[in-house]
Design a protein around this motif. Structure first.
Motif, PDB file in Angstrom:
ATOM      1  N   GLN A 142      -6.458 -23.487  30.356  1.00 44.89           N
ATOM      2  CA  GLN A 142      -6.533 -24.541  29.231  1.00 44.89           C
ATOM      3  C   GLN A 142      -5.652 -25.595  29.805  1.00 44.89           C
ATOM      4  O   GLN A 142      -6.120 -26.882  29.388  1.00 44.89           O
ATOM      5  CB  GLN A 142      -5.696 -23.840  28.062  1.00 44.89           C
ATOM      6  N   GLU A 143      -4.550 -25.778  30.228  1.00 43.51           N
ATOM      7  CA  GLU A 143      -3.804 -26.819  30.713  1.00 43.51           C
ATOM      8  C   GLU A 143      -3.883 -27.509  31.932  1.00 43.51           C
ATOM      9  O   GLU A 143      -3.557 -28.676  32.037  1.00 43.51           O
ATOM     10  CB  GLU A 143      -2.148 -26.245  30.556  1.00 43.51           C
ATOM     11  N   GLY A 144      -4.590 -26.755  32.753  1.00 44.53           N
ATOM     12  CA  GLY A 144      -4.891 -27.478  34.126  1.00 44.53           C
ATOM     13  C   GLY A 144      -3.760 -27.506  35.049  1.00 44.53           C
ATOM     14  O   GLY A 144      -3.519 -28.555  35.710  1.00 44.53           O
ATOM     15  N   VAL A 145      -2.900 -26.645  34.904  1.00 44.28           N
ATOM     16  CA  VAL A 145      -1.652 -26.505  35.631  1.00 44.28           C
ATOM     17  C   VAL A 145      -1.852 -25.571  36.545  1.00 44.28           C
ATOM     18  O   VAL A 145      -2.437 -24.459  36.506  1.00 44.28           O
ATOM     19  CB  VAL A 145      -0.567 -26.507  34.586  1.00 44.28           C
ATOM     20  N   SER A 146      -0.843 -25.391  37.669  1.00 40.45           N
ATOM     21  CA  SER A 146      -0.627 -24.361  38.446  1.00 40.45           C
ATOM     22  C   SER A 146       0.167 -23.196  37.965  1.00 40.45           C
ATOM     23  O   SER A 146       0.602 -23.299  36.962  1.00 40.45           O
ATOM     24  CB  SER A 146       0.211 -24.961  39.870  1.00 40.45           C
ATOM     25  N   LEU A 147       0.072 -22.185  38.838  1.00 40.44           N
ATOM     26  CA  LEU A 147       1.003 -20.988  38.541  1.00 40.44           C
ATOM     27  C   LEU A 147       2.532 -21.482  38.245  1.00 40.44           C
ATOM     28  O   LEU A 147       3.154 -21.010  37.376  1.00 40.44           O
ATOM     29  CB  LEU A 147       0.710 -19.884  39.425  1.00 40.44           C
ATOM     30  N   MET A 148       2.858 -22.026  39.309  1.00 46.95           N
ATOM     31  CA  MET A 148       4.251 -22.603  39.205  1.00 46.95           C
ATOM     32  C   MET A 148       4.778 -23.368  38.069  1.00 46.95           C
ATOM     33  O   MET A 148       5.689 -23.305  37.472  1.00 46.95           O
ATOM     34  CB  MET A 148       4.620 -22.919  40.646  1.00 46.95           C
ATOM     35  N   GLU A 149       3.723 -24.575  37.712  1.00 50.00           N
ATOM     36  CA  GLU A 149       4.141 -25.471  36.734  1.00 50.00           C
ATOM     37  C   GLU A 149       3.990 -24.475  35.347  1.00 50.00           C
ATOM     38  O   GLU A 149       4.892 -24.614  34.501  1.00 50.00           O
ATOM     39  CB  GLU A 149       2.812 -26.503  36.589  1.00 50.00           C
ATOM     40  N   ALA A 150       3.316 -23.593  35.179  1.00 48.09           N
ATOM     41  CA  ALA A 150       3.042 -22.879  33.915  1.00 48.09           C
ATOM     42  C   ALA A 150       4.477 -21.983  34.054  1.00 48.09           C
ATOM     43  O   ALA A 150       4.830 -21.832  32.721  1.00 48.09           O
ATOM     44  CB  ALA A 150       1.882 -21.780  33.889  1.00 48.09           C
ATOM     45  N   ALA A 151       4.815 -21.260  34.923  1.00 51.38           N
ATOM     46  CA  ALA A 151       5.980 -20.585  35.020  1.00 51.38           C
ATOM     47  C   ALA A 151       7.378 -21.692  34.468  1.00 51.38           C
ATOM     48  O   ALA A 151       8.121 -21.107  33.777  1.00 51.38           O
ATOM     49  CB  ALA A 151       6.102 -19.654  36.284  1.00 51.38           C
ATOM     50  N   ARG A 152       7.297 -22.607  35.044  1.00 59.55           N
ATOM     51  CA  ARG A 152       8.505 -23.532  34.933  1.00 59.55           C
ATOM     52  C   ARG A 152       8.265 -23.947  33.466  1.00 59.55           C
ATOM     53  O   ARG A 152       9.593 -23.935  32.707  1.00 59.55           O
ATOM     54  CB  ARG A 152       8.391 -24.672  35.755  1.00 59.55           C
ATOM     55  N   ARG A 153       7.211 -24.189  32.926  1.00 59.92           N
ATOM     56  CA  ARG A 153       7.420 -24.559  31.314  1.00 59.92           C
ATOM     57  C   ARG A 153       7.762 -23.507  30.716  1.00 59.92           C
ATOM     58  O   ARG A 153       8.479 -23.630  29.652  1.00 59.92           O
ATOM     59  CB  ARG A 153       5.952 -24.993  31.059  1.00 59.92           C
ATOM     60  N   GLY A 154       7.330 -22.129  30.995  1.00 64.25           N
ATOM     61  CA  GLY A 154       7.595 -20.913  30.077  1.00 64.25           C
ATOM     62  C   GLY A 154       9.324 -20.636  30.212  1.00 64.25           C
ATOM     63  O   GLY A 154       9.851 -20.571  29.265  1.00 64.25           O
ATOM     64  N   ILE A 155       9.688 -20.765  31.216  1.00 59.62           N
ATOM     65  CA  ILE A 155      11.248 -20.776  31.492  1.00 59.62           C
ATOM     66  C   ILE A 155      11.977 -21.592  30.773  1.00 59.62           C
ATOM     67  O   ILE A 155      13.005 -21.495  30.020  1.00 59.62           O
ATOM     68  CB  ILE A 155      11.744 -20.861  33.108  1.00 59.62           C
ATOM     69  N   LYS A 156      11.554 -23.095  30.768  1.00 56.54           N
ATOM     70  CA  LYS A 156      12.239 -24.019  29.853  1.00 56.54           C
ATOM     71  C   LYS A 156      12.134 -23.929  28.443  1.00 56.54           C
ATOM     72  O   LYS A 156      12.742 -24.457  27.665  1.00 56.54           O
ATOM     73  CB  LYS A 156      11.643 -25.594  30.439  1.00 56.54           C
ATOM     74  N   ARG A 157      10.932 -23.064  28.117  1.00 56.97           N
ATOM     75  CA  ARG A 157      11.045 -22.766  26.566  1.00 56.97           C
ATOM     76  C   ARG A 157      12.089 -21.898  26.322  1.00 56.97           C
ATOM     77  O   ARG A 157      12.388 -21.683  24.789  1.00 56.97           O
ATOM     78  CB  ARG A 157       9.773 -22.198  26.243  1.00 56.97           C
ATOM     79  N   LEU A 158      12.809 -21.187  27.121  1.00 56.99           N
ATOM     80  CA  LEU A 158      13.711 -20.137  26.718  1.00 56.99           C
ATOM     81  C   LEU A 158      15.008 -20.937  26.598  1.00 56.99           C
ATOM     82  O   LEU A 158      16.093 -20.355  25.934  1.00 56.99           O
ATOM     83  CB  LEU A 158      14.002 -19.165  27.924  1.00 56.99           C
TER      84      LEU A 158
END
Length: 59
Positions: A36-52
């Protein structure tokens, strides 16, 4: 001789590696988000971690 390997220059180096195991639901969510966002696995993981961050208790 001891030539240093050069990578892409960055203002935000990422020297830490993390490995995780996911259940099928988490993998499906991650795959759908990446598409959906057109991002890599690592970018998605970093975004998820920052939401914490808002959930961290102040010390």
């Amino acid at each position: 001789m001891g030539e240093k390997k050069m990578g892409r220059p960055t203002d935000n180096p990422k020297p830490y590696k993390v490995a995780v195991k996911l259940d099928q639901e988490a993998k499906d969510i991650l795959d759908a988000y990446m598409e959906q966002e057109g991002v890599s696995l690592m970018e998605a993981a970093r975004r998820g971690i920052k939401r914490l961050k808002p959930d961290l208790k102040k010390k």
